[in-house]
Motif scaffolding. Sequence first.
Motif, PDB file in Angstrom:
ATOM      1  N   HIS A 220       0.836  -1.205   0.000  1.00  0.00           N
ATOM      2  CA  HIS A 220       0.000   0.000   0.000  1.00  0.00           C
ATOM      3  C   HIS A 220       0.867   1.249   0.000  1.00  0.00           C
ATOM      4  O   HIS A 220       0.654   2.178  -0.791  1.00  0.00           O
ATOM      5  CB  HIS A 220      -0.921   0.014   1.226  1.00  0.00           C
ATOM      6  N   ASN A 221       1.856   1.285   0.906  1.00  0.00           N
ATOM      7  CA  ASN A 221       2.714   2.462   0.998  1.00  0.00           C
ATOM      8  C   ASN A 221       3.449   2.710  -0.310  1.00  0.00           C
ATOM      9  O   ASN A 221       3.488   3.850  -0.809  1.00  0.00           O
ATOM     10  CB  ASN A 221       3.736   2.290   2.132  1.00  0.00           C
ATOM     11  N   VAL A 222       4.039   1.674  -0.861  1.00  0.00           N
ATOM     12  CA  VAL A 222       4.832   1.839  -2.081  1.00  0.00           C
ATOM     13  C   VAL A 222       3.960   2.265  -3.257  1.00  0.00           C
ATOM     14  O   VAL A 222       4.313   3.184  -4.018  1.00  0.00           O
ATOM     15  CB  VAL A 222       5.603   0.548  -2.408  1.00  0.00           C
ATOM     16  N   ASN A 223       2.804   1.655  -3.414  1.00  0.00           N
ATOM     17  CA  ASN A 223       1.889   2.048  -4.501  1.00  0.00           C
ATOM     18  C   ASN A 223       1.452   3.501  -4.344  1.00  0.00           C
ATOM     19  O   ASN A 223       1.351   4.249  -5.334  1.00  0.00           O
ATOM     20  CB  ASN A 223       0.674   1.129  -4.528  1.00  0.00           C
ATOM     21  N   THR A 224       1.190   3.924  -3.111  1.00  0.00           N
ATOM     22  CA  THR A 224       0.779   5.310  -2.852  1.00  0.00           C
ATOM     23  C   THR A 224       1.891   6.268  -3.227  1.00  0.00           C
ATOM     24  O   THR A 224       1.658   7.308  -3.877  1.00  0.00           O
ATOM     25  CB  THR A 224       0.406   5.484  -1.376  1.00  0.00           C
ATOM     26  N   ILE A 225       3.111   5.951  -2.840  1.00  0.00           N
ATOM     27  CA  ILE A 225       4.268   6.812  -3.141  1.00  0.00           C
ATOM     28  C   ILE A 225       4.506   6.888  -4.641  1.00  0.00           C
ATOM     29  O   ILE A 225       4.657   7.991  -5.207  1.00  0.00           O
ATOM     30  CB  ILE A 225       5.519   6.264  -2.426  1.00  0.00           C
ATOM     31  N   VAL A 226       4.538   5.748  -5.313  1.00  0.00           N
ATOM     32  CA  VAL A 226       4.839   5.734  -6.746  1.00  0.00           C
ATOM     33  C   VAL A 226       3.753   6.454  -7.538  1.00  0.00           C
ATOM     34  O   VAL A 226       4.050   7.268  -8.438  1.00  0.00           O
ATOM     35  CB  VAL A 226       4.982   4.274  -7.237  1.00  0.00           C
ATOM     36  N   ASN A 227       2.501   6.204  -7.225  1.00  0.00           N
ATOM     37  CA  ASN A 227       1.402   6.825  -7.977  1.00  0.00           C
ATOM     38  C   ASN A 227       1.395   8.340  -7.838  1.00  0.00           C
ATOM     39  O   ASN A 227       0.929   9.041  -8.748  1.00  0.00           O
ATOM     40  CB  ASN A 227       0.057   6.266  -7.491  1.00  0.00           C
ATOM     41  N   SER A 228       1.911   8.849  -6.729  1.00  0.00           N
ATOM     42  CA  SER A 228       1.876  10.295  -6.482  1.00  0.00           C
ATOM     43  C   SER A 228       3.123  11.027  -6.983  1.00  0.00           C
ATOM     44  O   SER A 228       3.044  12.206  -7.318  1.00  0.00           O
ATOM     45  CB  SER A 228       1.706  10.572  -4.987  1.00  0.00           C
TER      46      SER A 228
END
Length: 230
Positions: A220-228
């Motif tokens: 979740h954290n990594v997907n949130t960071i990459v998408n933003s």
Amino acid sequence: MREAEIIFYNGLHLEGKMQETLEKIANSKPVIAVSSGIKKSLLKESEDFGGVYDPHIWFDVSLWKQAVNVVTNTLIKADEKNEQYYLNNAKDYLAALTALDAWVKQSISTIPEKQRVMITAHDAFGYFGEAYNIEVRGLQGISTRSEPGIRDITNLTQYITENKIKAVFVESSVSEKSLRAVVEGSKEKGHNVQIGGTLFSDAMGAEDTPEGTYEGMVRHNVNTIVNSLK
């Protein structure tokens, strides 16, 4: 805790004053810090407290694998007849964490290097930044017990504006108030920075959700960071 047969905790002063209680209980049963198996040379010293290490070891998946070994060895010692059961489970889980570690590295590498700056509410992601090659800045230090001052907010606002940072991240266990003040301050300076999403820092997600597991929380954290930031 009094009814538990074994107690595992993070250690490195993450538990604060609860450490004293854990030490007392340790007189009557195994009470194990999962961080105890990690070499001191791999730990980051905290800038907030002299002589104390940053306890957020789980944000480097390779370090957390070492914590798995501590748990495995403790369970085998307490229940020798089921040694193979624990070894098999540990083998499977360590393989999953190896794959997770590789996935995090690959995912973060897709963010253009100049945009690889992660700004959060407090300085919980130091291990993450070092392990996965992303610059990390926290509005306040490792401790969440005190509020950031006006100077902290002003300095971070200036940095975001000068470097045209695309997004900042709030945390599930830290108040959003001060970071939102940074967002507003950036807008006043002519730069629109977005709230990129919520990261799990000192807690995981709710029970029975993907984020309620270690692997799910990391993804979740990594997907949130990459998408933003991508």
